[in-house]
Design a protein around this motif. Structure first.
Motif, PDB file in Angstrom:
ATOM      1  N   GLY A  46       0.818  -1.213   0.000  1.00  0.00           N
ATOM      2  CA  GLY A  46       0.000   0.000   0.000  1.00  0.00           C
ATOM      3  C   GLY A  46       0.848   1.258   0.000  1.00  0.00           C
ATOM      4  N   ALA A  47       1.896   1.280   0.816  1.00  0.00           N
ATOM      5  CA  ALA A  47       2.781   2.447   0.880  1.00  0.00           C
ATOM      6  C   ALA A  47       3.489   2.676  -0.451  1.00  0.00           C
ATOM      7  CB  ALA A  47       3.802   2.276   2.003  1.00  0.00           C
ATOM      8  N   SER A  48       3.958   1.604  -1.070  1.00  0.00           N
ATOM      9  CA  SER A  48       4.632   1.727  -2.362  1.00  0.00           C
ATOM     10  C   SER A  48       3.671   2.244  -3.426  1.00  0.00           C
ATOM     11  CB  SER A  48       5.204   0.370  -2.782  1.00  0.00           C
ATOM     12  OG  SER A  48       5.753   0.455  -4.071  1.00  0.00           O
ATOM     13  N   LEU A  49       2.462   1.709  -3.432  1.00  0.00           N
ATOM     14  CA  LEU A  49       1.467   2.155  -4.407  1.00  0.00           C
ATOM     15  C   LEU A  49       1.071   3.611  -4.178  1.00  0.00           C
ATOM     16  CD1 LEU A  49      -0.695  -1.071  -4.489  1.00  0.00           C
ATOM     17  CD2 LEU A  49       0.559  -0.099  -6.436  1.00  0.00           C
ATOM     18  N   GLN A  50       0.901   4.017  -2.915  1.00  0.00           N
ATOM     19  CA  GLN A  50       0.567   5.410  -2.631  1.00  0.00           C
ATOM     20  C   GLN A  50       1.680   6.333  -3.098  1.00  0.00           C
ATOM     21  OE1 GLN A  50      -0.289   5.356   1.566  1.00  0.00           O
ATOM     22  NE2 GLN A  50      -2.413   4.741   1.252  1.00  0.00           N
ATOM     23  N   HIS A  51       2.928   5.912  -2.950  1.00  0.00           N
ATOM     24  CA  HIS A  51       4.055   6.689  -3.461  1.00  0.00           C
ATOM     25  C   HIS A  51       3.985   6.767  -4.985  1.00  0.00           C
ATOM     26  CE1 HIS A  51       8.232   8.129  -3.824  1.00  0.00           C
ATOM     27  NE2 HIS A  51       8.303   7.289  -4.854  1.00  0.00           N
ATOM     28  N   THR A  52       3.767   5.624  -5.626  1.00  0.00           N
ATOM     29  CA  THR A  52       3.722   5.563  -7.094  1.00  0.00           C
ATOM     30  C   THR A  52       2.617   6.447  -7.655  1.00  0.00           C
ATOM     31  OG1 THR A  52       4.619   3.334  -7.107  1.00  0.00           O
ATOM     32  CG2 THR A  52       3.404   4.015  -9.056  1.00  0.00           C
ATOM     33  N   PHE A  53       1.438   6.391  -7.057  1.00  0.00           N
ATOM     34  CA  PHE A  53       0.303   7.171  -7.539  1.00  0.00           C
ATOM     35  C   PHE A  53       0.264   8.583  -6.956  1.00  0.00           C
ATOM     36  CE2 PHE A  53      -1.392   2.820  -8.334  1.00  0.00           C
ATOM     37  CZ  PHE A  53      -1.621   2.962  -9.688  1.00  0.00           C
ATOM     38  N   ASN A  71       2.030  11.556 -15.620  1.00  0.00           N
ATOM     39  CA  ASN A  71       2.145  10.119 -15.362  1.00  0.00           C
ATOM     40  C   ASN A  71       1.040   9.374 -16.111  1.00  0.00           C
ATOM     41  OD1 ASN A  71       4.189  10.827 -13.661  1.00  0.00           O
ATOM     42  ND2 ASN A  71       3.091  10.366 -11.771  1.00  0.00           N
ATOM     43  N   THR A  72       1.385   8.212 -16.636  1.00  0.00           N
ATOM     44  CA  THR A  72       0.451   7.398 -17.401  1.00  0.00           C
ATOM     45  C   THR A  72       0.443   5.987 -16.831  1.00  0.00           C
ATOM     46  OG1 THR A  72       0.965   8.632 -19.403  1.00  0.00           O
ATOM     47  CG2 THR A  72      -0.089   6.495 -19.698  1.00  0.00           C
ATOM     48  N   VAL A  73      -0.740   5.453 -16.555  1.00  0.00           N
ATOM     49  CA  VAL A  73      -0.866   4.065 -16.127  1.00  0.00           C
ATOM     50  C   VAL A  73      -0.896   3.212 -17.386  1.00  0.00           C
ATOM     51  CG1 VAL A  73      -2.303   2.374 -14.940  1.00  0.00           C
ATOM     52  CG2 VAL A  73      -2.113   4.702 -14.035  1.00  0.00           C
ATOM     53  N   LEU A  74       0.064   2.312 -17.521  1.00  0.00           N
ATOM     54  CA  LEU A  74       0.141   1.441 -18.699  1.00  0.00           C
ATOM     55  C   LEU A  74      -0.785   0.242 -18.575  1.00  0.00           C
ATOM     56  CD1 LEU A  74       3.990   1.446 -19.346  1.00  0.00           C
ATOM     57  CD2 LEU A  74       2.242   2.808 -20.495  1.00  0.00           C
ATOM     58  N   ASP A  81       6.697   6.798 -24.004  1.00  0.00           N
ATOM     59  CA  ASP A  81       5.643   5.815 -23.742  1.00  0.00           C
ATOM     60  C   ASP A  81       5.966   4.484 -24.425  1.00  0.00           C
ATOM     61  OD1 ASP A  81       4.261   7.596 -22.156  1.00  0.00           O
ATOM     62  OD2 ASP A  81       2.782   8.114 -23.697  1.00  0.00           O
ATOM     63  N   ALA A  82       6.474   4.541 -25.657  1.00  0.00           N
ATOM     64  CA  ALA A  82       6.851   3.316 -26.373  1.00  0.00           C
ATOM     65  C   ALA A  82       7.992   2.600 -25.650  1.00  0.00           C
ATOM     66  CB  ALA A  82       7.245   3.645 -27.813  1.00  0.00           C
ATOM     67  N   TYR A  83       8.964   3.362 -25.145  1.00  0.00           N
ATOM     68  CA  TYR A  83      10.092   2.783 -24.397  1.00  0.00           C
ATOM     69  C   TYR A  83       9.581   2.003 -23.184  1.00  0.00           C
ATOM     70  CZ  TYR A  83      14.010   2.769 -21.096  1.00  0.00           C
ATOM     71  OH  TYR A  83      14.946   2.403 -20.167  1.00  0.00           O
ATOM     72  N   PHE A  84       8.669   2.623 -22.394  1.00  0.00           N
ATOM     73  CA  PHE A  84       8.174   1.962 -21.191  1.00  0.00           C
ATOM     74  C   PHE A  84       7.258   0.785 -21.538  1.00  0.00           C
ATOM     75  CE2 PHE A  84       9.422   6.095 -19.328  1.00  0.00           C
ATOM     76  CZ  PHE A  84      10.333   5.605 -18.408  1.00  0.00           C
ATOM     77  N   THR A  85       6.492   0.894 -22.608  1.00  0.00           N
ATOM     78  CA  THR A  85       5.659  -0.224 -23.053  1.00  0.00           C
ATOM     79  C   THR A  85       6.544  -1.391 -23.492  1.00  0.00           C
ATOM     80  OG1 THR A  85       3.884   1.263 -23.720  1.00  0.00           O
ATOM     81  CG2 THR A  85       3.872  -0.938 -24.702  1.00  0.00           C
ATOM     82  N   ASP A  86       7.599  -1.102 -24.249  1.00  0.00           N
ATOM     83  CA  ASP A  86       8.544  -2.147 -24.662  1.00  0.00           C
ATOM     84  C   ASP A  86       9.217  -2.783 -23.445  1.00  0.00           C
ATOM     85  OD1 ASP A  86       7.938  -1.659 -27.306  1.00  0.00           O
ATOM     86  OD2 ASP A  86       9.777  -0.529 -27.717  1.00  0.00           O
ATOM     87  N   ALA A 146       1.770  -1.182 -13.991  1.00  0.00           N
ATOM     88  CA  ALA A 146       2.923  -0.462 -14.535  1.00  0.00           C
ATOM     89  C   ALA A 146       2.528   0.958 -14.867  1.00  0.00           C
ATOM     90  CB  ALA A 146       3.430  -1.169 -15.781  1.00  0.00           C
ATOM     91  N   MET A 147       3.458   1.858 -14.671  1.00  0.00           N
ATOM     92  CA  MET A 147       3.236   3.254 -14.991  1.00  0.00           C
ATOM     93  C   MET A 147       4.401   3.801 -15.778  1.00  0.00           C
ATOM     94  SD  MET A 147       1.736   4.890 -11.514  1.00  0.00           S
ATOM     95  CE  MET A 147       1.500   6.478 -12.287  1.00  0.00           C
ATOM     96  N   SER A 148       4.101   4.682 -16.713  1.00  0.00           N
ATOM     97  CA  SER A 148       5.107   5.498 -17.357  1.00  0.00           C
ATOM     98  C   SER A 148       5.112   6.795 -16.567  1.00  0.00           C
ATOM     99  CB  SER A 148       4.732   5.756 -18.813  1.00  0.00           C
ATOM    100  OG  SER A 148       5.616   6.666 -19.400  1.00  0.00           O
ATOM    101  N   VAL A 149       6.136   6.998 -15.769  1.00  0.00           N
ATOM    102  CA  VAL A 149       6.117   8.077 -14.799  1.00  0.00           C
ATOM    103  C   VAL A 149       6.856   9.299 -15.313  1.00  0.00           C
ATOM    104  CG1 VAL A 149       6.737   8.722 -12.448  1.00  0.00           C
ATOM    105  CG2 VAL A 149       5.973   6.410 -12.928  1.00  0.00           C
ATOM    106  N   GLY A 150       6.150  10.417 -15.318  1.00  0.00           N
ATOM    107  CA  GLY A 150       6.766  11.676 -15.749  1.00  0.00           C
ATOM    108  C   GLY A 150       7.364  12.443 -14.594  1.00  0.00           C
ATOM    109  N   ALA A 151       6.902  12.195 -13.395  1.00  0.00           N
ATOM    110  CA  ALA A 151       7.431  12.936 -12.239  1.00  0.00           C
ATOM    111  C   ALA A 151       7.551  12.020 -11.043  1.00  0.00           C
ATOM    112  CB  ALA A 151       6.520  14.090 -11.887  1.00  0.00           C
TER     113      ALA A 151
END
Length: 162
Positions: free
Chosen positions: A44-51, A67-70, A119-124, A157-162
Motif C-alpha cells: 500500500g505504501a509503495s502504491l501510494q508513493h507511485t500514484f 504520469n500514465t498508467v500502462l 511511452d513506447a520505451y516503457f511499453t517495450d 505499470a506506470m510510465s512516470v513523468g514525475a
C-alpha cells in the motif's frame, strides 16, 4: 558479478540493488530495479508513493499529471483490491506478497525522446519484463498466468513523468 548478455540481446550488468540494461549509444542506458514487497502495508505504501497519494518530496508535483498508467488500476486502492481478489485464501506469514519493478533510463536519453517515444520505451520495457518473467515462471514451475509486478497474475505499470 560480471555483465552478461541475455537471450533477448540486452547487456545486463549486475550489482546489488538492481541492474543496468545497456542500450546502444553514448550515455544511453536503462535502469531496472526489483524489490520484494513483504506485507500488504508495504504494498500500500509503495502504491501510494507511485500514484502520488502521499507526500512524495522527490517528485516534481507539477509533472504528476504527465504520469500514465500502462496496465491495471489507476489508484492504490484499485490495485490492492485486484491483488486481494487474485490472492490465495491462505498466505504464509513470511510470504513475499509481490515484486515491484522500476524501469528508468539515462536522463540524457529520456530527455531526447518525445512523449510518444517515452511511452513506447516503457511499453517495450513492460513487454520485455513480462516475457522474461513468464520464461522464468515456466522454468520454476509457477502458474502460467504469473507475470510482472505484484504477483498472482496482476501486472501494474506506470510510465512516470514525475
Amino acid at each position: 558479478m560480471p555483465a552478461r548478455d541475455d537471450e533477448e540481446g540486452l547487456r545486463l550488468g549486475r550489482r546489488i540493488g538492481g541492474g543496468i540494461l545497456h542500450a546502444p549509444g553514448p550515455r544511453s542506458f536503462a535502469i531496472l530495479r526489483c524489490a520484494k514487497i513483504k506485507t500488504l502495508g508495504n504494498m500500500g505504501a509503495s502504491l501510494q508513493h507511485t500514484f502520488r497519494e502521499r507526500d512524495t518530496p522527490n517528485a516534481d508535483a507539477r509533472r504528476t499529471p504527465d504520469n500514465t498508467v500502462l496496465v491495471g488500476g489507476d489508484t492504490s486502492r484499485a490495485v490492492l483490491d485486484a491483488w486481494k481478489d487474485r490472492a490465495p485464501e491462505n498466505i504464509r506469514s513470511n510470504a513475499v506478497h509481490g515484486l515491484e519493478y522500476f524501469v528508468g533510463g539515462s536522463p540524457e536519453a529520456l530527455k531526447a525522446m518525445s512523449r510518444e517515444e517515452q511511452d513506447a520505451y516503457f511499453t517495450d520495457a513492460l513487454d520485455w519484463l513480462n516475457r522474461l518473467l513468464k520464461k522464468s515462471a515456466r522454468r520454476n514451475g509457477f502458474p502460467s498466468g504469473w507475470s510482472a509486478a505484484f504477483g498472482f497474475g496482476l501486472v501494474e505499470a506506470m510510465s512516470v513523468g514525475a
